[in-house]
Design a protein around this motif. Structure first.
Motif, PDB file in Angstrom:
ATOM      1  N   ARG A  35       0.852  -1.184   0.000  1.00 55.71           N
ATOM      2  CA  ARG A  35       0.000   0.000   0.000  1.00 55.71           C
ATOM      3  C   ARG A  35       0.888   1.235   0.000  1.00 55.71           C
ATOM      4  O   ARG A  35       1.977   1.220   0.564  1.00 55.71           O
ATOM      5  CB  ARG A  35      -0.895  -0.006   1.230  1.00 55.71           C
ATOM      6  CG  ARG A  35      -1.913  -1.127   1.233  1.00 55.71           C
ATOM      7  CD  ARG A  35      -2.686  -1.176   2.559  1.00 55.71           C
ATOM      8  NE  ARG A  35      -3.678  -2.219   2.539  1.00 55.71           N
ATOM      9  CZ  ARG A  35      -3.426  -3.509   2.780  1.00 55.71           C
ATOM     10  NH1 ARG A  35      -2.202  -3.892   3.068  1.00 55.71           N
ATOM     11  NH2 ARG A  35      -4.390  -4.399   2.735  1.00 55.71           N
ATOM     12  N   GLN A  48      -3.388  -2.439 -10.450  1.00 61.82           N
ATOM     13  CA  GLN A  48      -4.384  -3.390  -9.974  1.00 61.82           C
ATOM     14  C   GLN A  48      -3.705  -4.655  -9.476  1.00 61.82           C
ATOM     15  O   GLN A  48      -2.695  -5.087 -10.015  1.00 61.82           O
ATOM     16  CB  GLN A  48      -5.350  -3.748 -11.118  1.00 61.82           C
ATOM     17  CG  GLN A  48      -6.535  -4.556 -10.689  1.00 61.82           C
ATOM     18  CD  GLN A  48      -7.509  -4.778 -11.844  1.00 61.82           C
ATOM     19  OE1 GLN A  48      -7.154  -4.651 -12.998  1.00 61.82           O
ATOM     20  NE2 GLN A  48      -8.730  -5.111 -11.510  1.00 61.82           N
ATOM     21  N   ARG A  91      -6.265 -11.246  -6.111  1.00 62.58           N
ATOM     22  CA  ARG A  91      -5.951 -12.542  -5.506  1.00 62.58           C
ATOM     23  C   ARG A  91      -6.768 -13.587  -6.254  1.00 62.58           C
ATOM     24  O   ARG A  91      -7.995 -13.541  -6.269  1.00 62.58           O
ATOM     25  CB  ARG A  91      -6.282 -12.543  -4.019  1.00 62.58           C
ATOM     26  CG  ARG A  91      -5.982 -13.891  -3.375  1.00 62.58           C
ATOM     27  CD  ARG A  91      -6.157 -13.871  -1.877  1.00 62.58           C
ATOM     28  NE  ARG A  91      -5.028 -13.128  -1.306  1.00 62.58           N
ATOM     29  CZ  ARG A  91      -5.141 -12.286  -0.293  1.00 62.58           C
ATOM     30  NH1 ARG A  91      -6.303 -12.058   0.263  1.00 62.58           N
ATOM     31  NH2 ARG A  91      -4.072 -11.668   0.166  1.00 62.58           N
ATOM     32  N   THR A 123      -9.527 -15.913  -4.155  1.00 63.52           N
ATOM     33  CA  THR A 123     -10.776 -15.333  -3.641  1.00 63.52           C
ATOM     34  C   THR A 123     -11.405 -14.293  -4.557  1.00 63.52           C
ATOM     35  O   THR A 123     -12.559 -13.921  -4.372  1.00 63.52           O
ATOM     36  CB  THR A 123     -10.520 -14.637  -2.289  1.00 63.52           C
ATOM     37  OG1 THR A 123      -9.596 -13.573  -2.493  1.00 63.52           O
ATOM     38  CG2 THR A 123      -9.984 -15.629  -1.272  1.00 63.52           C
ATOM     39  N   GLU A 127     -10.456 -11.248  -4.593  1.00 63.02           N
ATOM     40  CA  GLU A 127     -10.275  -9.939  -3.987  1.00 63.02           C
ATOM     41  C   GLU A 127      -9.380  -9.097  -4.883  1.00 63.02           C
ATOM     42  O   GLU A 127      -8.494  -9.628  -5.543  1.00 63.02           O
ATOM     43  CB  GLU A 127      -9.634 -10.062  -2.596  1.00 63.02           C
ATOM     44  CG  GLU A 127     -10.499 -10.747  -1.582  1.00 63.02           C
ATOM     45  CD  GLU A 127      -9.737 -11.032  -0.305  1.00 63.02           C
ATOM     46  OE1 GLU A 127     -10.205 -10.616   0.760  1.00 63.02           O
ATOM     47  OE2 GLU A 127      -8.665 -11.674  -0.392  1.00 63.02           O
ATOM     48  N   SER A 128      -9.605  -7.791  -4.860  1.00 62.16           N
ATOM     49  CA  SER A 128      -8.791  -6.949  -5.715  1.00 62.16           C
ATOM     50  C   SER A 128      -8.214  -5.768  -4.945  1.00 62.16           C
ATOM     51  O   SER A 128      -8.654  -5.434  -3.856  1.00 62.16           O
ATOM     52  CB  SER A 128      -9.626  -6.442  -6.911  1.00 62.16           C
ATOM     53  OG  SER A 128     -10.677  -5.634  -6.452  1.00 62.16           O
ATOM     54  N   ASP A 129      -7.217  -5.174  -5.579  1.00 60.79           N
ATOM     55  CA  ASP A 129      -6.508  -4.006  -5.083  1.00 60.79           C
ATOM     56  C   ASP A 129      -5.908  -4.228  -3.687  1.00 60.79           C
ATOM     57  O   ASP A 129      -5.329  -5.274  -3.453  1.00 60.79           O
ATOM     58  CB  ASP A 129      -7.389  -2.766  -5.174  1.00 60.79           C
ATOM     59  CG  ASP A 129      -7.770  -2.488  -6.642  1.00 60.79           C
ATOM     60  OD1 ASP A 129      -6.955  -2.811  -7.518  1.00 60.79           O
ATOM     61  OD2 ASP A 129      -8.869  -1.994  -6.895  1.00 60.79           O
ATOM     62  N   SER A 130      -6.059  -3.285  -2.764  1.00 57.69           N
ATOM     63  CA  SER A 130      -5.354  -3.420  -1.489  1.00 57.69           C
ATOM     64  C   SER A 130      -5.844  -4.599  -0.647  1.00 57.69           C
ATOM     65  O   SER A 130      -5.102  -5.113   0.180  1.00 57.69           O
ATOM     66  CB  SER A 130      -5.425  -2.119  -0.681  1.00 57.69           C
ATOM     67  OG  SER A 130      -6.751  -1.733  -0.489  1.00 57.69           O
ATOM     68  N   GLU A 131      -7.072  -5.072  -0.863  1.00 53.35           N
ATOM     69  CA  GLU A 131      -7.529  -6.274  -0.155  1.00 53.35           C
ATOM     70  C   GLU A 131      -6.778  -7.520  -0.617  1.00 53.35           C
ATOM     71  O   GLU A 131      -6.651  -8.491   0.096  1.00 53.35           O
ATOM     72  CB  GLU A 131      -9.037  -6.502  -0.343  1.00 53.35           C
ATOM     73  CG  GLU A 131      -9.919  -5.520   0.377  1.00 53.35           C
ATOM     74  CD  GLU A 131     -10.129  -4.239  -0.442  1.00 53.35           C
ATOM     75  OE1 GLU A 131     -10.112  -4.312  -1.694  1.00 53.35           O
ATOM     76  OE2 GLU A 131     -10.287  -3.187   0.169  1.00 53.35           O
ATOM     77  N   ALA A 132      -6.272  -7.481  -1.845  1.00 52.34           N
ATOM     78  CA  ALA A 132      -5.547  -8.629  -2.411  1.00 52.34           C
ATOM     79  C   ALA A 132      -4.120  -8.693  -1.890  1.00 52.34           C
ATOM     80  O   ALA A 132      -3.469  -9.727  -1.998  1.00 52.34           O
ATOM     81  CB  ALA A 132      -5.545  -8.561  -3.923  1.00 52.34           C
TER      82      ALA A 132
END
Length: 112
Positions: free
Chosen positions: A66, A98, A101, A104, A106-111
């Motif tokens: 991040r 971008q 994951r 799951t 999940e994308s961006d900072s959640e990944a």
């Protein structure tokens, strides 16, 4: 998000791994690479014959992070990888548009 690529000396890999884990970075990709910069290789002696080694072994670390963690990550890499001698390496920072994951979705900072 940022992608940090660091080229370091191979024997510093464990020190850098411990340093970035200490600041909360959870993953990285490690690649064995060869290259040269100002160091320009060196001469070695093998069975009495001298030969030039143009590309020196290095390790490349790719770390997605991040943006708010960027400076802390860079400081920890520098602190762990620096020997004060020529050939310590370089750090490159690029924008990461971008991240996804695969498991799951999940994308961006959640990944990360």
């Amino acid at each position: 998000m940022k992608l940090v690529s660091a080229i370091i000396k191979p024997f510093k890999l464990d020190d850098v791994r411990e340093a970035i884990a200490g600041v909360g970075i959870e993953g990285m990709t490690v690649t064995e690479v060869k290259g040269f910069g100002r160091q320009k290789g060196h001469t070695e002696l093998y069975r009495g014959a001298e030969y030039q080694v143009d590309f020196l072994p290095k390790v490349r670390l790719d770390i997605a992070t991040r943006a708010e963690n960027l400076e802390l990550l860079i400081e920890s890499i520098i602190g762990a990888a620096r020997t004060g001698k020529i050939g310590d390496g370089k750090i490159f920072v690029t924008d990461l548009e971008q991240a996804i994951r695969i498991r799951t979705g999940e994308s961006d900072s959640e990944a990360l």
